[in-house]
Enzyme design. Structure first.
Site, PDB file in Angstrom:
ATOM      1  N   CYS A 160       1.539   3.299 -28.781  1.00  0.00           N
ATOM      2  CA  CYS A 160       2.164   4.106 -29.845  1.00  0.00           C
ATOM      3  C   CYS A 160       2.236   5.549 -29.401  1.00  0.00           C
ATOM      4  CB  CYS A 160       1.366   3.942 -31.121  1.00  0.00           C
ATOM      5  SG  CYS A 160       1.598   2.282 -31.743  1.00  0.00           S
ATOM      6  N   ASN A 191      -5.126   9.871 -34.208  1.00  0.00           N
ATOM      7  CA  ASN A 191      -4.267  10.428 -33.168  1.00  0.00           C
ATOM      8  C   ASN A 191      -4.351  11.956 -33.109  1.00  0.00           C
ATOM      9  OD1 ASN A 191      -2.004   7.791 -34.003  1.00  0.00           O
ATOM     10  ND2 ASN A 191      -3.296   7.878 -32.184  1.00  0.00           N
TER      11      ASN A 191
END
Ligand code: MHF
Ligand SMILES: O=c1ccn([C@H]2C[C@H](O)[C@@H](COP(=O)(O)O)O2)c(=O)[nH]1
Length: 283
Positions: A160, A191
């Site tokens: 991702c 993230n």
């Protein structure tokens, strides 16, 4: 925190409902978000409107740096985050490339540290970047890419956050990180921590000053079963002030990161947060 809340509100106000075939769920989705983290001033982008399990996020990043391909190795470092994708996704369980329990296949760090060359052998992208930066060299191609379409069929999930591009301006190191798909309630919480920590760590081991980290997200979504918790619980809470990250100054090389570093080498200061929220996870 402000940019995180703005993105969540934007998804709720302007998002489009999109059917996702892989998970069989609908996602409220927007396209494009640009987040910036000030690593120079150590403004650690930790979510305060719920408890963030930031150690697991850093453990995941350390696992990518080490080139792990196995959920058990991530667990040993302190991240259970790959258990489901390695062991519960039917398409991956049926895949002949899966080497057994906990195997993730050729994903993320495997590509970063051992990208297969067509003529045999492998490329260690991260080592080249660290060696160049240490010498003060930025060849305008200091790119760590996990995105290898030729090997997607050999891994449990396409990456991702797929590309990290470093840049040197004098003694200051910058990072641009690119993410194609983002589970905003669960994944983004991790993230943000990872982009910040990656710049802080690579600056530390190359002897550079960290500057800003720029995080570009393409598809940012909230799954249908997460929406109520986000809208009616998390977004109703008042955020607290920023925390900061402390990294053991004895970490001085890529080899240190590969060998002895554990989560005990990281500490967060001034972290005030609301209660944890358990969001549904889609495999
Ligand atoms: N649907 C989905 N969302 C993701 O964010 C995601 C994936 N899949 N697959 C690959 C990785 C794994 N990631 C994960 C997986 C689990 C959590 C999670 O459960 N977090 C909880 C608890 C964490 C803990 O106790 O350590 C959280 O509250 O943040 C977070 C990120 C991020 N990625
Ligand atoms: O670091 C990560 C890893 C994964 N995600 C999320 C984004 C999506 O919700 C899923 C991946 O599904 P795809 O069908 O491959 O897009 O995992 C994340 O947010 N952060």
């Amino acid at each position: 925190m402000k940019q995180y809340l703005e993105l969540c509100n934007r998804i709720i106000d302007e998002g489009c409902w999109i059917e996702n075939e892989r998970t069989g769920k609908r996602c409220l989705t927007v396209i494009n978000a640009d987040l910036v983290y000030n690593v120079e001033k150590n403004e650690f982008p930790l979510i305060t409107t719920r408890k963030s399990f930031w150690k697991a996020a850093i453990a995941e990043m350390l696992g990518y740096i080490r080139g792990f391909d196995n959920a058990a190795d991530f667990r040993k470092l302190g991240a259970k985050t790959w258990d489901a994708n390695a062991n519960e996704n039917q398409a991956w369980l049926n895949n002949p490339h899966r080497k057994g329990k906990d195997d993730m296949g050729r994903v993320y760090g495997v590509q970063g540290r051992a990208w297969s060359k067509p003529d045999g052998g492998t490329i260690d992208q991260l080592k080249k970047i660290v060696d160049n930066l240490k010498k003060g060299v930025d060849d305008r191609g200091e790119i760590l890419s996990f995105y290898n379409p030729g090997e997607f069929h050999m891994g449990c999930l396409r990456p991702c956050m797929h590309t990290h591009n470093f840049s040197l301006l004098g003694d200051t190191l910058y990072l641009n990180s690119f993410q194609r798909s983002c589970d905003v309630p669960l994944g983004l919480n991790f993230n943000q921590v990872q982009v910040f920590t990656l710049l802080a760590l690579i600056a530390q081991i190359t002897g550079k000053k960290p500057g800003q980290a720029y995080h570009k997200i393409v598809n940012a979504h909230i799954y249908e079963d997460q929406l109520e918790l986000m809208r009616d619980v998390q977004l109703q809470r008042e955020p607290f002030g920023p925390a900061s990250l402390s990294i053991n100054p004895d970490i001085k090389s890529l080899e240190d990161l590969e060998t002895w570093v554990t989560m005990d080498d990281f500490e967060v200061l001034n972290y005030q947060h609301h209660d944890a929220i358990k969001y549904p996870f889609s495999v």
